[in-house]
Structures are given as C-alpha cells and as structure tokens.
Design a protein around this motif. Structure first.
Motif, short mmCIF file in Angstrom:
data_model
loop_
_atom_site.label_atom_id
_atom_site.label_comp_id
_atom_site.label_asym_id
_atom_site.label_seq_id
_atom_site.Cartn_x
_atom_site.Cartn_y
_atom_site.Cartn_z
N MET A 1 0.82 -0.74 -0.22
CA MET A 1 0.01 -0.29 -0.12
C MET A 1 0.81 1.11 0.40
O MET A 1 1.42 1.39 0.73
CB MET A 1 -1.04 0.04 0.76
N ALA A 2 0.75 2.06 -0.63
CA ALA A 2 1.05 3.59 -1.09
C ALA A 2 0.66 4.54 -1.16
O ALA A 2 -0.45 3.81 -0.77
CB ALA A 2 1.78 3.34 -2.47
N LEU A 3 0.72 5.76 -0.20
CA LEU A 3 0.58 6.78 -0.08
C LEU A 3 1.23 7.75 -1.03
O LEU A 3 1.53 7.81 -1.79
CB LEU A 3 0.88 8.08 0.66
N ILE A 4 -0.03 7.88 -2.66
CA ILE A 4 -0.20 8.43 -3.37
C ILE A 4 -0.69 9.81 -3.54
O ILE A 4 -1.78 10.20 -3.27
CB ILE A 4 -0.70 7.78 -4.59
N GLY A 33 -6.36 -0.24 -3.34
CA GLY A 33 -5.22 -0.70 -1.70
C GLY A 33 -4.35 0.90 -1.01
O GLY A 33 -3.52 0.76 -0.37
N HIS A 34 -4.57 1.74 -2.37
CA HIS A 34 -3.46 2.65 -1.88
C HIS A 34 -4.30 4.05 -1.38
O HIS A 34 -5.40 4.21 -1.38
CB HIS A 34 -2.16 3.06 -2.97
N GLN A 35 -3.81 5.23 -0.09
CA GLN A 35 -3.95 5.69 0.06
C GLN A 35 -4.25 7.39 -0.74
O GLN A 35 -2.93 7.44 -1.29
CB GLN A 35 -2.95 6.61 1.47
N MET A 36 -4.98 7.93 -0.77
CA MET A 36 -4.91 9.03 -2.38
C MET A 36 -5.53 10.18 -1.63
O MET A 36 -6.07 10.29 -0.22
CB MET A 36 -6.15 8.51 -2.87
N LYS A 169 5.07 13.37 2.86
CA LYS A 169 6.12 11.87 2.80
C LYS A 169 5.82 10.61 1.41
O LYS A 169 5.59 9.50 1.34
CB LYS A 169 6.56 10.82 3.09
N ALA A 170 5.17 11.56 0.66
CA ALA A 170 4.13 10.70 -0.82
C ALA A 170 4.97 9.33 -1.22
O ALA A 170 5.99 10.31 -1.41
CB ALA A 170 3.17 11.03 -1.73
N ASP A 171 4.53 8.78 -1.70
CA ASP A 171 5.80 7.48 -2.64
C ASP A 171 5.20 8.03 -3.81
O ASP A 171 6.55 7.92 -4.37
CB ASP A 171 5.09 6.12 -2.76
#
Ligand code: ADP
Ligand code: ASP
Ligand code: MG
Length: 420
Positions: A1-4, A33-36, A169-171
C-alpha cells in the motif's frame, strides 16, 4: 500500500463529466489499496473568469488591499472543484472528504497572488486516510498567519500537490494534465515535438522557469528539495487502464544523472511572451550604472530578468533589461520619473512585443558550439537577436515576438529534436 498524490489540472476537471471520470480513476487507485490524496485545479477557464470579474470593478493599481481580495475571489474556483470531486467520489461508492487550503491548513507567507508555502499540517489529512477516506484538497490556495486566504500564482495547483506530497512523504506525486507528458517543446506550437520518457530535475527546473507551463516552477523546486517522485501524465487515457500501465506512462522527473546514457545535447526548447524590454539610453558611463538603474527597480519590488549593458561611445552607454509585462508600465514610469533625471540619462524606450526563446539541456555542459548552432539557426531564418543570456545548461535569446513560433520550430529542427 502506498500513499499517492494525484493532481488534476483545469482541463481535466473541465466539466462534470470529466470530474466523474477523475473520480473513477481515483477510485480505481484507492480500490487497489492505495491511500489517495487528490489536488484538483479550478475547472478550466474559471480562474480567468473570476479574475475578469475582479478586473471589471477593481482599480488598476495592485496594492496589498487589492491583491488580498483578488485571492479571496480566485481561490473559489478550486473550492467548487474539491466539493464536486468529493461528491463524485462518494457517488462512486468511496468515502471522500474535501478541504480548502485553510482547513488543512496549508500555511503561506502573505504575498497575495504569489504566496509561498511555508508549512503544511498533515494531521487532519492523515486521520482521514487512516479512516479509509480519499482526501481532496484545493490546489492553488493557502492561508497566512493572520488567516487571510492567499493563492500561489497561476498554475499553482502543481505546487500545492507537490508540497502536499513532500509534507506527507508520499510515495509518488502524479500530475495529470491535458498532454501525455513533458515534450521537447510545447506540442501545441510544434506538432513534431516528442514526449520525453524522463527529464532530469535540473532541465525541468530550467524549462519551467523559462516558460514551459506544463509544471509551475515552484512545484519543481519542491520536488527537488524534498526528492518527491514526480510524474506528468495524461488524464485523457481511459480511466480503467491497468494501474501498472498508467503508473509507467508519461514523463518521470529524475534526480540521478545516468552516466551511461547518451545525453541529448539539447533536451528541450522553452519560450515565453510574458516579458517586456526597457532601455535607458545615453547613461553617462561611470561606476554605479547598474545599481543606479536596477536598484530603483528592485526597491519597487519588480523582478528583472535579462540584463544587457552595451559598450560606451563618447562616455555614454545604453542599458537594457527585461521585466514581466505586467510590470512594464510601472517600470517605464519609474525610469522616466526617477532614473533618467537622477542619472542624467537621455531617454527611455520600451518594447512589449518581445519574447524569450531558450534551449535547455544538461548535455550543453560538455559540448562546445551549442550556442553558435542556435545563433546560426536563427540567422538562417533572418531572425535578429536582441539580447542573449546563458548559464551552464541553457541559452536564451530575446527576439521580436512575431518570430517566436518560427524560432522555436527552427531550433527544434536544428537540434535534431524533430527526429528524437
Ligand atoms: P493543467 O491545467 O493541467 O495544469 P497547463 O495548461 O497548466 O495544464 O499545462 C499543460 C500545457 O502545457 C499543455 O497543454 C501544453 O500546451 C503546455 N506545454 C508547454 N510546454 C510544454 C512541454 N514542454 N511539454 C508539454 N506541455 C507543454
Ligand atoms: N486555477 C489556477 C490557475 O488557473 C491554478 C492552477 O490551475 O494550477 O492558475
Ligand atoms: Mg497548470
């Protein structure tokens, strides 16, 4: 899971149908599944419309009390966008919440119409993300320490998005726009322009500062300072294309120079018609000319770009420089009323019909003769160069505005970019 972080520009948000499309795309990323976090601009044309209304009723002189209200008005375009996008996301079955700049808050200094972001408090946004919500934050706007609303300058939503990505610090920060990446030059001016798969951060910084409005310069500065992975891509691909494919599309801004890769000498051509030229003629040639002229201009808070001082004849010289066109009249008045009498100059002349065309490339560092190729290409087209300025990775010329497109096309060809 990434923060985008996704940013959508005005055209991408240009109608309710397009906003629904944006919502579908964002929902696809969230469901994977990403945090948006999404940062939209005002719907296309809206900021111009709002500033047009203001112009109808406002005095021409932009005092801080005027510019404060301009920001109050201009920021509303983005507020409508975040509300609509949040609703569209909810209609897609997502949990979504929208925030204005002051609600986050995104803190800026008080330079209305061109404020700089100072800090972003991400606590509220993080709490929403943790609760499974998509967070939609207005581009372009912030708030100063006295709770006045500020805006970040035209094109400022890019900067909002990258600053949010940096603070959180988003991916990755994906800038969705109406072209499918960064091109060798504006594809709307030169149809032969080619999309770049990657562009170095330094080149992007130069291109943005020299007029390629695909990214606002401050967004590139932020990306460099905080090493934000940044990609420019199209919002007009079908929303349901595979995420893996979408994530690789467009243009990636890179921070490492790949030594092994053969560098193109010139990677891109930028241009802008936002400047005007002023010349103080017949200034007595003695120490202090530059200070005597430009000191006054700086005191009036006017930014100067290209500067040229000629050799003197009979103890007198001419001194030329360029300013933003919006500052032209003010600069002309200032030169006439203060500089000419104080310095004993003969006259001031001005020209608003100029443009600046620049070649940019890190390959220029290690190649000689690049500037002369540029000058030859312009001379072959019979284009007169009025001013020249260079740095390690760019050369700019000031020419008559009417030759701008011709010059850009000629240079694009001369540096082999048509064929790239
Ligand atoms: P948005 O509304 O998405 O922020 P902008 O209009 O601000 O979009 O920026 C995208 C535009 O930038 C493109 O439509 C294109 O005309 C222009 N542009 C200028 N230079 C370039 C370049 N080198 N590569 C791609 N687009 C460019
Ligand atoms: N809406 C603002 C503008 O038109 C900000 C942006 O689009 O980035 O300049
Ligand atoms: Mg833009």
């Amino acid at each position: 899971m990434a923060l985008i972080v996704h940013k959508y520009g005005g055209t991408s948000m240009g109608s309710t149908e397009r906003i629904r499309n944006v919502a579908k795309r964002v929902a696809k990323w969230a469901r994977a599944g990403h945090q948006m976090v999404v940062v939209p601009s005002a719907m296309s044309g809206e900021t111009n419309r709002l500033l047009g209304l203001a112009k109808d009723v406002s005095p021409a002189v932009q005092t801080p009390s005027v510019t404060r209200e301009l920001d109050m008005i201009a920021c509303t375009g983005e507020q409508v966008s975040v509300g609509l996008l949040s609703l569209a996301l909810q209609a897609e079955g997502m949990e979504a919440v929208s925030y204005s700049g002051w609600q986050v808050p995104i803190r800026t200094d008080s330079s209305y119409t061109k404020a700089r972001i100072q800090s972003i408090d991400d606590a509220r946004v993080r709490a929403d993300l943790a609760a499974g919500r998509v967070v939609v934050i207005t581009g372009f706007q912030g708030v100063d320490e006295d709770m006045n609303i500020t805006t970040l300058g035209r094109g400022g939503s890019d900067t909002s998005a990258v600053a949010v990505a940096a603070a959180m610090k988003a991916d990755e920060c994906l800038i969705y726009t109406d072209v499918d990446g960064v091109y060798t030059t504006d594809p709307r001016v030169v149809p032969e322009a080619k999309r770049l798969n990657t562009v170095s951060f330094e080149e992007m910084l130069e291109m943005a500062s020299l007029g390629s409005k695909v990214l606002q310069i401050r967004s590139v500065e932020f990306a460099g300072k905080y090493r934000v992975p940044l990609r420019v891509l199209s919002s007009f691909t079908p929303w349901d294309i595979a995420i893996e494919e979408e994530a690789k599309s467009g243009t990636l801004i890179t921070f490492e120079e790949d030594e092994k890769m053969e560098q193109a000498v010139v990677s891109g051509i930028a241009f802008n018609r936002d400047e005007a030229k002023l010349t103080v003629m017949g200034v007595p040639d003695r120490p202090g000319i530059a200070y005597g002229i430009l000191g006054k201009v700086a005191e009036a808070n006017i930014d100067v770009d290209v500067i040229l001082q000629n050799v003197s004849h009979d103890g007198k010289t001419d001194f030329s420089f360029t300013v933003h066109r919006n500052d032209y009249q003010r600069t002309l008045d200032l030169l006439k009323s203060q500089v000419v009498p104080e310095m004993g100059a003969e006259a001031v002349i001005g020209d608003t019909k100029i443009c600046k065309v620049s070649i940019v490339g890190i390959g220029m560092r290690s190649h000689a003769g690049v500037a002369s190729t540029m000058f030859r290409a312009l001379s072959d087209e019979g284009i007169n160069i009025q001013m020249i300025t260079t740095s390690e990775i760019k050369t700019s010329v000031v020419i008559d505005e009417k030759y701008m497109e011709l010059a850009v096309r000629a240079l694009h060809k001369a540096f082999g970019l048509d064929a790239a």
